[in-house]
Design an enzyme around this catalytic site. Structure first.
Site, PDB file in Angstrom:
ATOM      1  N   CYS A  11      60.686  77.008  65.868  1.00 53.63           N
ATOM      2  CA  CYS A  11      61.649  78.075  66.129  1.00 53.63           C
ATOM      3  C   CYS A  11      61.216  78.802  67.396  1.00 53.63           C
ATOM      4  CB  CYS A  11      61.725  79.054  64.970  1.00 53.63           C
ATOM      5  SG  CYS A  11      62.321  78.358  63.413  1.00 53.63           S
ATOM      6  N   ILE A  21      63.218  74.974  55.696  1.00 48.22           N
ATOM      7  CA  ILE A  21      63.102  75.407  54.303  1.00 48.22           C
ATOM      8  C   ILE A  21      64.183  76.444  54.025  1.00 48.22           C
ATOM      9  CG2 ILE A  21      61.602  76.492  52.585  1.00 48.22           C
ATOM     10  CD1 ILE A  21      59.219  75.559  54.192  1.00 48.22           C
ATOM     11  N   GLY A  31      56.921  78.879  62.696  1.00 54.52           N
ATOM     12  CA  GLY A  31      55.822  78.115  62.149  1.00 54.52           C
ATOM     13  C   GLY A  31      56.071  77.636  60.743  1.00 54.52           C
ATOM     14  N   ARG A  85      66.597  79.719  65.359  1.00 60.01           N
ATOM     15  CA  ARG A  85      66.178  79.098  64.100  1.00 60.01           C
ATOM     16  C   ARG A  85      66.351  77.586  64.092  1.00 60.01           C
ATOM     17  NH1 ARG A  85      68.966  80.074  58.139  1.00 60.01           N
ATOM     18  NH2 ARG A  85      67.366  78.999  56.904  1.00 60.01           N
TER      19      ARG A  85
END
Length: 225
Positions: A2, A57, A80, A53
């Protein structure tokens, strides 16, 4: 991967939405799935956070950044992956914390609520993160112990900018493009520029395993790992 960026302005001027958007858009290759901005201005301190972004997840909107806690007193941008987020989440839920997403990033916010900056040392993973406390008007940056995720910053005594890449900082008009001759010498000697130098004299890399605190017109860097 990101992209994160942001600015604090201590001159009394709010952070320009146009500037923040240009900083964020310059990182679109790091996060093609979504983008977000957060701006605030309180007691003469202007703040802006930006995020690009890459959804990995929890692909829902619950994982959007900048991300806040329930009260809106903490705001975070994160790049991360946290490897131990499941065990940390279970621990935090046992202490009464409630989560709105399944992301590893939200764990950082709740851990910070519970333990403050000391909680950063409990994160296992690769990360660059910035957390803004509206109550104390303090920005904290942190980089993973091995420096896998990049984080650079600019500070002239009145304006502080940070980003995943230097190109985002170049959107800031106050940033001088003056070359750092010591960094150039290091590059010609070593074939790379070591931390904390960059090719620009006013831009620095945050050291791996370090925190940087920005508060009341002062910055302080300290080792946490």
């Amino acid at each position: 991967m990101c992209g994160i960026c942001g600015k604090i302005d201590f001159t009394g001027t709010p952070v320009s939405e146009d500037l923040l958007r240009r900083m964020t858009d310059s990182l679109d290759h790091r996060g093609p799935d979504d983008s977000g901005l957060y701006r605030a201005h309180r007691e003469g301190v202007g703040l802006g956070l930006g995020h690009r972004r890459l959804s990995i997840i929890d692909l829902s909107d619950a994982g959007r950044q900048p991300m806040s806690n329930e009260e809106g007193t903490l705001w975070m941008v994160f790049n991360g992956e946290i490897y131990n987020f499941v065990s940390l989440r279970q621990e935090l839920e046992g202490k009464g914390h409630r989560f709105r997403s399944r992301t590893d990033s939200e764990v950082i916010l709740h851990l910070f609520e519970e333990e403050g900056r000391t909680g950063i040392a409990r994160l296992s993973g690769m990360f660059a993160v910035a957390i803004w406390s509206a109550e104390t008007r303090t920005l904290i940056l942190a980089r993973d112990p091995l420096g896998i995720k990049p984080l650079v910053y600019f500070w002239d005594g009145q304006r502080f900018c940070f980003a995943s890449e230097i190109k985002a900082l170049l959107a800031e008009p106050a940033l001088s493009r003056e070359i750092d001759l010591e960094a150039l010498d290091l590059y010609l000697s070593l074939n790379y520029i070591p931390t904390p130098w960059t090719i620009f004299r006013k831009v620095h890399k945050l050291r791996p395993g370090h925190l940087l605190t920005v508060h009341d017109g002062q910055i302080k860097e300290e080792k946490y790992w």
